[in-house]
Design a protein around this motif. Structure first.
Motif, PDB file in Angstrom:
ATOM      1  N   UNK A   1       0.838  -1.197   0.000  1.00 27.16           N
ATOM      2  CA  UNK A   1       0.000   0.000   0.000  1.00 27.16           C
ATOM      3  C   UNK A   1       0.873   1.248   0.000  1.00 27.16           C
ATOM      4  N   UNK A   2       0.388   2.372  -0.554  1.00 25.91           N
ATOM      5  CA  UNK A   2       1.172   3.617  -0.521  1.00 25.91           C
ATOM      6  C   UNK A   2       1.630   3.929   0.903  1.00 25.91           C
ATOM      7  N   UNK A   3       2.875   4.360   1.024  1.00 28.08           N
ATOM      8  CA  UNK A   3       3.544   4.409   2.326  1.00 28.08           C
ATOM      9  C   UNK A   3       3.748   5.839   2.808  1.00 28.08           C
ATOM     10  N   UNK A   4       3.385   6.089   4.043  1.00 25.48           N
ATOM     11  CA  UNK A   4       3.748   7.340   4.691  1.00 25.48           C
ATOM     12  C   UNK A   4       2.843   8.511   4.411  1.00 25.48           C
ATOM     13  N   UNK A   5       1.699   8.281   3.754  1.00 21.24           N
ATOM     14  CA  UNK A   5       0.721   9.346   3.481  1.00 21.24           C
ATOM     15  C   UNK A   5      -0.662   8.835   3.871  1.00 21.24           C
TER      16      UNK A   5
END
Length: 365
Positions: free
Chosen positions: A288-292
């Motif tokens: 999954x997209x990381x850090x947002x």
């Protein structure tokens, strides 16, 4: 001056982008030469800390698979020797082995190699992490890459988020109004939300007064064209952007809607919230997209779970086709306020040097 360190990530743009925190960890102590595949070269050019790039198509990574040849292997060996690198950090996903590359790097004279390997490496690795034993496998891919770099002696010296070099002003492409970006493409069909769902979402967004910007490669222009048939006011940028310009477009968006794709990771690298239409063919905990801020949609317990399928093995593609455009619109509305107030400054870090391609050019696509 100390010898550079080779950091290798041989697959796609998104895979290279999520390796960024590990690259920066190495770059804090040494010059980094990035070794990547042709599909990852655009991502490597955006990573802070990369001073040079070697592009080489690995026969065990690329699809359709490239035939193994002595000439192709010797090109890599010569290019690595030319860098003077005495050390390498091989970054791989959970289903990949570092050992084929480690063998070639040994032949190139690399003295110290670090990687994560289930298989016994013999003399191919000097530092080995054993997945499932001293390397957890239920962690995000950026953290996995950082763990490999740390084992090599390069701990993270920053917040560990994804980041890219400063992005250009792309308002000439997108106009001055706030917008939502939609990316309908993905490398494999199993990861794509149906294009007609994207078209209906674009129409809904237009009806609520939002500007829509469509992104994609030139090869995905048929997808964006089908969306514009339902939402002709959408701005179509398929094939119109370099990778750096795409980063600027995504940095300017309030939200990106995308499947599990390189642009989803690029959006995370520029701090943009993502509505992630995520097929469970690979685990979301890793990819999954990381850090947002992320809203993850899709049936994560569907029968295709963990299959790594390229084409959906279940009739009707239910894991994603069952996600209604109205549900995606609701997720966008949740994330929009976060996209408009976010601080992007820490995502645009200056590179140590201007990246340039070196060595093996064969296999560029």
């Amino acid at each position: 001056m100390s010898a550079p360190v080779l950091v290798a990530r041989l697959d796609s743009m998104g895979d290279v982008l999520i390796s960024g925190p590990a690259v920066r960890a190495v770059a804090h102590q040494a010059e980094v030469v990035m070794l990547c595949g042709p599909l990852g070269a655009g991502g490597a050019a955006l990573l802070p800390g990369v001073s040079r790039t070697i592009v080489w198509e690995a026969p065990w990574i690329s699809e359709p698979w490239r035939e193994v040849s002595r000439e192709h292997a010797e090109q890599l060996i010569a290019s690595v020797r030319d860098t003077g690198a005495a050390e390498a950090v091989i970054l791989t996903s959970f289903h990949q082995s570092p050992l084929p590359l480690a063998l070639l790097l040994r032949l190139a004279g690399v003295e110290r190699i670090t990687g994560a390997s289930v298989d016994h490496p013999g003399s191919l690795l000097d530092v080995r992490l054993r997945p499932g034993e001293d390397l957890r496998e239920d962690i995000p891919e950026p953290e996995r890459a950082l763990a490999i770099a740390e084992a090599a002696g390069y701990p993270s010296m920053d917040d560990g988020r994804l980041a890219v070099v400063p992005t250009p002003d792309t308002r000439a492409l997108t106009g001055g109004a706030p917008y939502v970006a939609l990316h309908a493409g993905a490398a494999v069909a199993a990861r794509r939300w149906p294009v007609l769902h994207f078209a209906r979402l674009a129409r809904l967004l237009g009806q609520t007064g939002r500007q829509v910007v469509l992104t994609g490669s030139a090869g995905e222009a048929d997808l964006t064209g089908r969306i514009r048939a339902e939402a002709p006011e959408a701005i179509d940028l398929a094939g119109a952007c370099s990778t750096l310009e795409l980063a600027g477009v995504l940095a300017g968006a309030d939200v990106l809607v995308s499947g599990n794709s390189g642009p989803a990771h690029l959006a995370a690298a520029v701090g943009t919230p993502v509505v992630s239409l995520f097929s469970p063919v690979v685990p979301a905990v890793k990819w999954a997209p990381y850090g947002v801020p992320v809203r993850l949609l899709g049936d994560q317990l569907a029968p295709c779970k963990d299959s790594r399928a390229r084409d959906c093995p279940v009739a009707g593609h239910p894991c994603l086709a069952g996600v209604a455009p109205a549900a995606v619109l609701a997720a966008i509305e949740e994330l929009e306020p976060l996209g408009r107030v976010r601080d992007r400054a820490h995502h645009a870090q200056p590179a140590r040097a201007v990246p340039r391609a070196q060595g093996v050019q064969e296999g560029r696509r």
